[in-house]
Design an enzyme around this catalytic site. Structure first.
Site, short mmCIF file in Angstrom:
data_model
loop_
_atom_site.label_atom_id
_atom_site.label_comp_id
_atom_site.label_asym_id
_atom_site.label_seq_id
_atom_site.Cartn_x
_atom_site.Cartn_y
_atom_site.Cartn_z
N GLY A 46 0.83 -1.22 0.00
CA GLY A 46 0.00 0.00 0.00
C GLY A 46 0.86 1.26 0.00
N GLY A 84 -0.51 4.66 -1.26
CA GLY A 84 -1.62 5.29 -0.54
C GLY A 84 -1.15 6.47 0.30
N ASP A 98 0.43 -7.86 -5.62
CA ASP A 98 -0.96 -7.65 -5.21
C ASP A 98 -1.23 -8.58 -4.04
OD1 ASP A 98 -3.92 -7.70 -5.18
OD2 ASP A 98 -3.70 -6.58 -7.06
N LEU A 148 -0.01 -2.12 4.81
CA LEU A 148 -1.00 -1.02 4.73
C LEU A 148 -2.00 -1.22 3.60
CD1 LEU A 148 1.42 2.04 5.18
CD2 LEU A 148 0.49 0.53 6.91
N ALA A 149 -1.74 -2.15 2.69
CA ALA A 149 -2.63 -2.30 1.52
C ALA A 149 -4.03 -2.68 1.97
CB ALA A 149 -2.08 -3.36 0.58
N THR A 157 -7.70 -0.72 12.66
CA THR A 157 -8.49 0.51 12.56
C THR A 157 -9.48 0.69 13.71
OG1 THR A 157 -10.31 1.50 11.29
CG2 THR A 157 -9.95 -0.82 10.96
N GLU A 163 -12.34 1.54 13.29
CA GLU A 163 -13.63 1.02 12.83
C GLU A 163 -13.97 -0.31 13.52
OE1 GLU A 163 -16.15 1.67 10.34
OE2 GLU A 163 -15.50 3.70 10.79
N TYR A 197 -16.05 -3.56 5.54
CA TYR A 197 -14.65 -3.14 5.74
C TYR A 197 -14.18 -3.54 7.13
CZ TYR A 197 -10.79 0.03 6.93
OH TYR A 197 -9.59 0.54 7.38
N LYS A 231 -11.37 -6.23 8.47
CA LYS A 231 -10.23 -5.79 9.28
C LYS A 231 -10.18 -6.54 10.62
CE LYS A 231 -7.88 -2.53 7.05
NZ LYS A 231 -6.41 -2.45 6.97
P1 NAP Z 1 -5.36 4.46 1.01
O1 NAP Z 1 -4.87 5.84 0.76
O2 NAP Z 1 -6.68 4.04 0.49
O3 NAP Z 1 -4.23 3.46 0.42
C1 NAP Z 1 -4.48 2.09 0.28
C2 NAP Z 1 -3.30 1.46 -0.44
O4 NAP Z 1 -3.54 0.05 -0.61
C3 NAP Z 1 -3.04 2.02 -1.85
O5 NAP Z 1 -1.65 2.08 -2.07
C4 NAP Z 1 -3.67 0.96 -2.75
O6 NAP Z 1 -3.13 0.92 -4.04
C5 NAP Z 1 -3.28 -0.28 -1.97
N1 NAP Z 1 -4.05 -1.47 -2.33
C6 NAP Z 1 -5.39 -1.62 -2.38
N2 NAP Z 1 -5.72 -2.86 -2.76
C7 NAP Z 1 -4.55 -3.53 -2.97
C8 NAP Z 1 -4.23 -4.83 -3.38
N3 NAP Z 1 -5.17 -5.73 -3.70
N4 NAP Z 1 -2.92 -5.19 -3.45
C9 NAP Z 1 -1.94 -4.29 -3.18
N5 NAP Z 1 -2.20 -3.02 -2.80
C10 NAP Z 1 -3.49 -2.66 -2.70
O7 NAP Z 1 -5.36 4.14 2.57
P2 NAP Z 1 -4.60 4.89 3.78
O8 NAP Z 1 -5.50 5.95 4.29
O9 NAP Z 1 -3.22 5.20 3.37
O10 NAP Z 1 -4.61 3.73 4.88
C11 NAP Z 1 -3.55 2.79 4.96
C12 NAP Z 1 -4.03 1.57 5.74
O11 NAP Z 1 -4.42 1.96 7.04
C13 NAP Z 1 -5.23 0.86 5.15
O12 NAP Z 1 -5.07 -0.52 5.42
C14 NAP Z 1 -6.41 1.40 5.93
O13 NAP Z 1 -7.47 0.48 5.94
C15 NAP Z 1 -5.77 1.58 7.28
N6 NAP Z 1 -6.31 2.64 8.15
C16 NAP Z 1 -6.41 3.91 7.68
C17 NAP Z 1 -6.86 4.92 8.51
C18 NAP Z 1 -6.97 6.35 8.06
O14 NAP Z 1 -7.66 7.13 8.73
N7 NAP Z 1 -6.30 6.73 6.98
C19 NAP Z 1 -7.21 4.62 9.84
C20 NAP Z 1 -7.07 3.30 10.28
C21 NAP Z 1 -6.60 2.33 9.43
P3 NAP Z 1 -3.68 1.87 -5.24
O15 NAP Z 1 -2.92 3.16 -5.11
O16 NAP Z 1 -3.33 1.09 -6.44
O17 NAP Z 1 -5.16 2.03 -5.03
O1 G4F Z 2 -14.03 10.02 5.78
P1 G4F Z 2 -14.81 8.77 5.88
O2 G4F Z 2 -15.19 8.09 4.61
O3 G4F Z 2 -13.95 7.81 6.82
P2 G4F Z 2 -14.35 6.55 7.73
O4 G4F Z 2 -15.56 5.89 7.22
O5 G4F Z 2 -14.34 7.00 9.14
O6 G4F Z 2 -13.11 5.57 7.45
C1 G4F Z 2 -11.78 6.04 7.47
O7 G4F Z 2 -11.28 5.96 8.79
C2 G4F Z 2 -11.19 4.61 9.32
C3 G4F Z 2 -10.62 4.73 10.75
O8 G4F Z 2 -11.66 4.97 11.64
C4 G4F Z 2 -10.27 3.81 8.43
F1 G4F Z 2 -10.14 2.54 8.93
C5 G4F Z 2 -10.83 3.76 7.02
O9 G4F Z 2 -9.91 3.06 6.17
C6 G4F Z 2 -10.97 5.19 6.50
O10 G4F Z 2 -9.68 5.75 6.37
O11 G4F Z 2 -16.15 9.01 6.70
C7 G4F Z 2 -16.13 9.59 7.99
C8 G4F Z 2 -17.57 9.89 8.40
C9 G4F Z 2 -18.53 8.72 8.24
O12 G4F Z 2 -19.33 8.64 9.39
C10 G4F Z 2 -19.39 9.10 7.05
O13 G4F Z 2 -20.72 8.58 7.08
O14 G4F Z 2 -18.07 10.92 7.55
C11 G4F Z 2 -19.38 10.60 7.18
N1 G4F Z 2 -19.70 11.31 5.93
C12 G4F Z 2 -20.66 12.25 5.79
N2 G4F Z 2 -20.70 12.66 4.52
C13 G4F Z 2 -19.12 11.10 4.74
C14 G4F Z 2 -19.76 11.96 3.85
N3 G4F Z 2 -18.09 10.28 4.36
C15 G4F Z 2 -17.71 10.33 3.05
N4 G4F Z 2 -16.68 9.53 2.64
N5 G4F Z 2 -18.34 11.14 2.14
C16 G4F Z 2 -19.36 11.99 2.49
O15 G4F Z 2 -19.90 12.72 1.66
#
Ligand code: NAP
Ligand code: G4F
Length: 361
Positions: A11, A14, A61, A83-84, A128, A130, A153, A157
């Site tokens: 990942g 990302g 992948d 992280l993917a 996460t 979540e 999701y 996870k």
């Molecule tokens: P992101 O921006 O959506 O990045 C996801 C990455 O995974 C991208 O590089 C994507 O590649 C790659 N990927 C998806 N499917 C794949 C596959 N089948 N094989 C190989 N690579 C694949 O997510 P992020 O926000 O950086 O989050 C990183 C990780 O932390 C994720 O696992 C997410 O669920 C977790 N997480 C995120 C948050 C948050 O708030 N950001 C919080 C808690 C946990 P492409 O560029 O090709 O799409």
């Molecule tokens: O920004 P969101 O899509 O993030 P969400 O669902 O919290 O998930 C993110 O954080 C998780 C960690 O808690 C990660 F594990 C996950 O990979 C991802 O990075 O939505 C945040 C909130 C939700 O409650 C959603 O219903 O915002 C609300 N929301 C309201 N309007 C919206 C919108 N979300 C999105 N994406 N788009 C809207 O227009």
């Protein structure tokens, strides 16, 4: 002479992967990243480091077991950051099977491949907040809070989280879960709510967009700044003992409040009227509707309230979030005023912002 540390990041293209790669390069690591084939290059977030002499990308992948075996054997990393993921919660309701293939089985495949090639690597799993499900009254969530996931999701996870714990206990692997609350940045994908809001605020200020449509405005999130969260990932793998740790700020706001903070950066004070799908956010000065609720963004099931109790991480890692939501909203909007797309550097200077804002409506 001691060999340089070698890390493998899944990942890497990302949001988090790109910041983590930069952090590890700055610490002197050889960094290898797995990228998957897409119809167009998805390496924009890697522009800064793509030609760095210690940075290498490999096609692979996490749904392709053989590519994982080959890469682990060829690279031989000492640290693996997994992280993917199909990381979008709302999208996971549309592609539940695929989300499980990538998020749940992808983690299993990778852990099993590490075992089969007999690699002595430390493993970080991107777990996460979540997992907690966010039911009212459960916040602040900590390491002992019951896990009650509320989306495909999150259930995928949950499988990854428990697989990490099982492999640690069964095979003595140094495998850890970072249970990270939401973290954002200018590099956040545009279909996540913070980036959608900050980009819209910037476009509305430039006169390029009339209004922003959002879903559930009442959801509560604990938002931090992604570059600080990748530091926590690294710190977790530097401990001799693997662990499962909550990482967050301990502060939380509604989506409505985040929108208020973001629009305030461009001088728009939002006032709210109506309820549910009829709620509107108006510019108090002009009366123009700037935010509308669109039920198309409602989820079949919602994670309502997430706020971290990060005290264990503060004690064990010495890590603490430094950028809280108001500052985060400000830095993201300021970035979006200057760049409508990913561009670098992330932080912009006052003169750039002022130039772009000249002549705004
Ligand atoms: P992101 O921006 O959506 O990045 C996801 C990455 O995974 C991208 O590089 C994507 O590649 C790659 N990927 C998806 N499917 C794949 C596959 N089948 N094989 C190989 N690579 C694949 O997510 P992020 O926000 O950086 O989050 C990183 C990780 O932390 C994720 O696992 C997410 O669920 C977790 N997480 C995120 C948050 C948050 O708030 N950001 C919080 C808690 C946990 P492409 O560029 O090709 O799409
Ligand atoms: O920004 P969101 O899509 O993030 P969400 O669902 O919290 O998930 C993110 O954080 C998780 C960690 O808690 C990660 F594990 C996950 O990979 C991802 O990075 O939505 C945040 C909130 C939700 O409650 C959603 O219903 O915002 C609300 N929301 C309201 N309007 C919206 C919108 N979300 C999105 N994406 N788009 C809207 O227009």
């Amino acid at each position: 002479m001691t060999a340089r540390k070698k890390a493998l990041i899944t990942g890497v293209s990302g949001q988090d992967g790109s910041y983590l790669a930069e952090l590890l390069l700055a610490k002197g690591y050889d960094v290898h990243g797995i990228v998957r084939r897409n119809s167009e290059f998805t390496s924009r977030r890697l522009d800064r480091i793509l030609f760095h002499e210690r940075f290498t990308t490999h096609y692979g992948d996490v749904v392709d077991t053989s590519s994982l075996h080959t890469l682990l054997a060829r690279v031989g990393p000492s640290e693996i950051y997994h992280l993917a993921a199909q990381s979008h919660v709302a999208v996971s309701f549309s592609v539940p099977d695929y989300s499980a293939q990538v998020n749940a089985l992808g983690t299993l495949r990778l852990l099993n491949a590490i075992r089969e090639v007999d690699l002595k690597a430390r493993f970080y799993q991107a777990s996460t907040s979540e997992l907690f499900g966010g039911l009212r009254g459960t916040e602040p969530q900590h390491e002992g809070t019951p896990l009650t996931p509320r989306s495909p999701y999150s259930t995928s996870k949950l499988f990854g989280y428990w697989t990490v714990r099982n492999y640690r206990e069964a095979y003595g692997m140094h495998a850890s879960n970072g249970i990270l609350f939401n973290h954002e940045s200018p590099r956040r994908g545009r279909n996540f709510v913070t980036k959608k809001i900050t980009q819209a605020a910037a476009r509305i200020a430039r006169g390029e967009q009339e209004m922003l449509r959002l879903g559930n405005l009442d959801a509560v999130r604990d938002w931090g700044y992604a570059p600080e969260y990748v530091e926590a990932m690294w710190l977790i793998l530097q401990r001799d003992v693997p662990c499962d740790l909550v990482i967050g700020t301990g502060t939380a706001y509604t989506i409505r409040q985040f929108a208020e903070m973001a629009f305030a950066v461009v001088g728009i004070e939002l006032g709210w009227s109506g309820q549910g799908a009829d709620e509107r956010g108006r510019d108090r000065r002009t009366g123009a509707v700037r935010v509308a609720v669109d039920p198309v963004y409602f989820r079949p099931l919602e994670t309502e309230r997430l706020r971290a109790d990060p005290r264990l991480a503060e004690r064990t890692l010495g890590w603490r979030a430094r950028t809280l939501a108001p500052a985060l909203a400000r830095l993201m909007v300021r970035y979006d005023i200057v760049h409508d797309e990913f561009g670098f550097p992330d932080l912009v200077d006052d003169a750039d912002v002022a130039r772009r804002m000249e002549g705004r409506t």
